[in-house]
Motif scaffolding. Structure first.
Motif, short mmCIF file in Angstrom:
data_model
loop_
_atom_site.label_atom_id
_atom_site.label_comp_id
_atom_site.label_asym_id
_atom_site.label_seq_id
_atom_site.Cartn_x
_atom_site.Cartn_y
_atom_site.Cartn_z
N PRO A 29 -16.74 -19.85 -58.23
CA PRO A 29 -15.39 -20.16 -57.76
C PRO A 29 -15.39 -20.93 -56.44
O PRO A 29 -14.50 -21.74 -56.19
CB PRO A 29 -14.75 -18.78 -57.57
CG PRO A 29 -15.59 -17.82 -58.32
CD PRO A 29 -16.96 -18.41 -58.36
N TYR A 110 -13.57 -29.10 -58.90
CA TYR A 110 -13.38 -28.41 -57.63
C TYR A 110 -12.44 -29.19 -56.72
O TYR A 110 -12.32 -30.40 -56.82
CB TYR A 110 -14.73 -28.21 -56.93
CG TYR A 110 -15.60 -27.18 -57.61
CD1 TYR A 110 -15.50 -25.84 -57.26
CD2 TYR A 110 -16.49 -27.54 -58.60
CE1 TYR A 110 -16.29 -24.88 -57.88
CE2 TYR A 110 -17.28 -26.59 -59.23
CZ TYR A 110 -17.17 -25.27 -58.88
OH TYR A 110 -17.93 -24.33 -59.50
N VAL A 129 -13.38 -25.25 -53.95
CA VAL A 129 -12.93 -24.11 -54.75
C VAL A 129 -12.45 -24.58 -56.12
O VAL A 129 -12.03 -25.73 -56.29
CB VAL A 129 -11.78 -23.36 -54.03
CG1 VAL A 129 -12.28 -22.70 -52.75
CG2 VAL A 129 -10.63 -24.29 -53.72
N ASP A 130 -12.52 -23.68 -57.10
CA ASP A 130 -12.04 -24.03 -58.44
C ASP A 130 -10.54 -23.82 -58.58
O ASP A 130 -9.93 -24.25 -59.54
CB ASP A 130 -12.82 -23.28 -59.52
CG ASP A 130 -12.62 -21.78 -59.48
OD1 ASP A 130 -11.89 -21.27 -58.59
OD2 ASP A 130 -13.20 -21.09 -60.34
N SER A 131 -9.94 -23.16 -57.59
CA SER A 131 -8.50 -22.95 -57.56
C SER A 131 -8.04 -23.07 -56.11
O SER A 131 -8.53 -22.35 -55.24
CB SER A 131 -8.16 -21.56 -58.10
OG SER A 131 -6.80 -21.27 -57.87
N LEU A 134 -7.46 -20.21 -53.55
CA LEU A 134 -8.54 -19.51 -52.83
C LEU A 134 -8.65 -19.97 -51.38
O LEU A 134 -9.16 -19.23 -50.54
CB LEU A 134 -9.88 -19.73 -53.54
CG LEU A 134 -10.05 -19.06 -54.89
CD1 LEU A 134 -11.35 -19.49 -55.55
CD2 LEU A 134 -9.98 -17.55 -54.74
N ASN A 154 -18.25 -14.95 -54.15
CA ASN A 154 -18.04 -15.41 -55.52
C ASN A 154 -18.04 -14.25 -56.51
O ASN A 154 -17.23 -14.20 -57.43
CB ASN A 154 -19.10 -16.44 -55.91
CG ASN A 154 -18.78 -17.80 -55.34
OD1 ASN A 154 -17.63 -18.16 -55.15
ND2 ASN A 154 -19.81 -18.59 -55.09
N GLU A 158 -14.92 -13.24 -58.91
CA GLU A 158 -15.10 -13.14 -60.37
C GLU A 158 -14.72 -11.76 -60.88
O GLU A 158 -14.07 -11.63 -61.93
CB GLU A 158 -16.54 -13.49 -60.74
CG GLU A 158 -16.84 -14.97 -60.58
CD GLU A 158 -18.31 -15.29 -60.71
OE1 GLU A 158 -19.15 -14.37 -60.85
OE2 GLU A 158 -18.64 -16.50 -60.66
N ARG A 161 -10.95 -11.34 -60.93
CA ARG A 161 -10.28 -12.14 -61.96
C ARG A 161 -10.31 -11.45 -63.32
O ARG A 161 -9.52 -11.77 -64.19
CB ARG A 161 -10.95 -13.52 -62.07
CG ARG A 161 -10.61 -14.43 -60.93
CD ARG A 161 -11.28 -15.78 -61.09
NE ARG A 161 -10.86 -16.69 -60.04
CZ ARG A 161 -11.35 -17.90 -59.85
NH1 ARG A 161 -12.30 -18.35 -60.66
NH2 ARG A 161 -10.91 -18.66 -58.88
#
Length: 162
Positions: A29, A110, A129-131, A134, A154, A158, A161
């Protein structure tokens, strides 16, 4: 020393590339990009200048006398050219490499956080970040503030989530 610094640069870049590839492949993430290490891409040019300078010093010490003026002048020009090109290359190469890495991370999905220093407390570190949520997540900021390693953060993300 120049040869050792070159080996160190190559090793550090190899480890850095490996870590990025593993993190992307694992779908981490959060990625921390070390933007300062990119100066090492072209640093070996300057290190070659240092190595040549050192080798000439060793040759002079073994011979017990200096080079003739013409040879000394040519060697000085080559060493100076390598050092100047190497230092300039470190600065400009770092800029180009950071742009290329940013494009690569962006292509992998990212997004870069806008205040990486406030998150990590580290200079020359970009946070990807992947979102985008964050970047402002209080739990993530608290973990960074507590000095937790990005792998721990991370794992925490995870688990939360799921």
């Amino acid at each position: 020393m120049g040869i050792g610094l070159t080996a160190l640069s190559v090793w550090a870049l190899w480890v850095n590339h490996r870590d990025y590839a593993e993190a992307i492949q694992a779908g981490a993430p959060i990625l921390l990009e070390d933007t300062g290490i990119t100066a090492m891409y072209l640093a070996p040019i300057a290190y070659m200048g240092l190595a040549l300078f050192g080798m000439c010093g060793v040759v002079v010490a073994i011979r017990g006398k200096a080079f003739v003026k013409e040879v000394s002048d040519k060697l000085n020009k080559v060493v100076a050219l390598l050092l100047v090109v190497g230092v300039f290359g470190m600065l400009s190469g770092s800029y180009v490499a950071n742009k290329l890495w940013a494009e690569h991370f962006h292509n992998q999905g990212y997004v870069e956080c806008s205040q990486p220093f406030l998150m990590t407390g580290k200079w020359f570190t970009a946070v990807w970040v992947d979102s985008v949520s964050l970047c402002d997540d209080r739990r993530v900021l608290k973990l960074f503030g507590a000095g937790k390693h990005v792998s721990y953060i991370n794992t925490f993300i995870e688990e939360s989530r799921h």
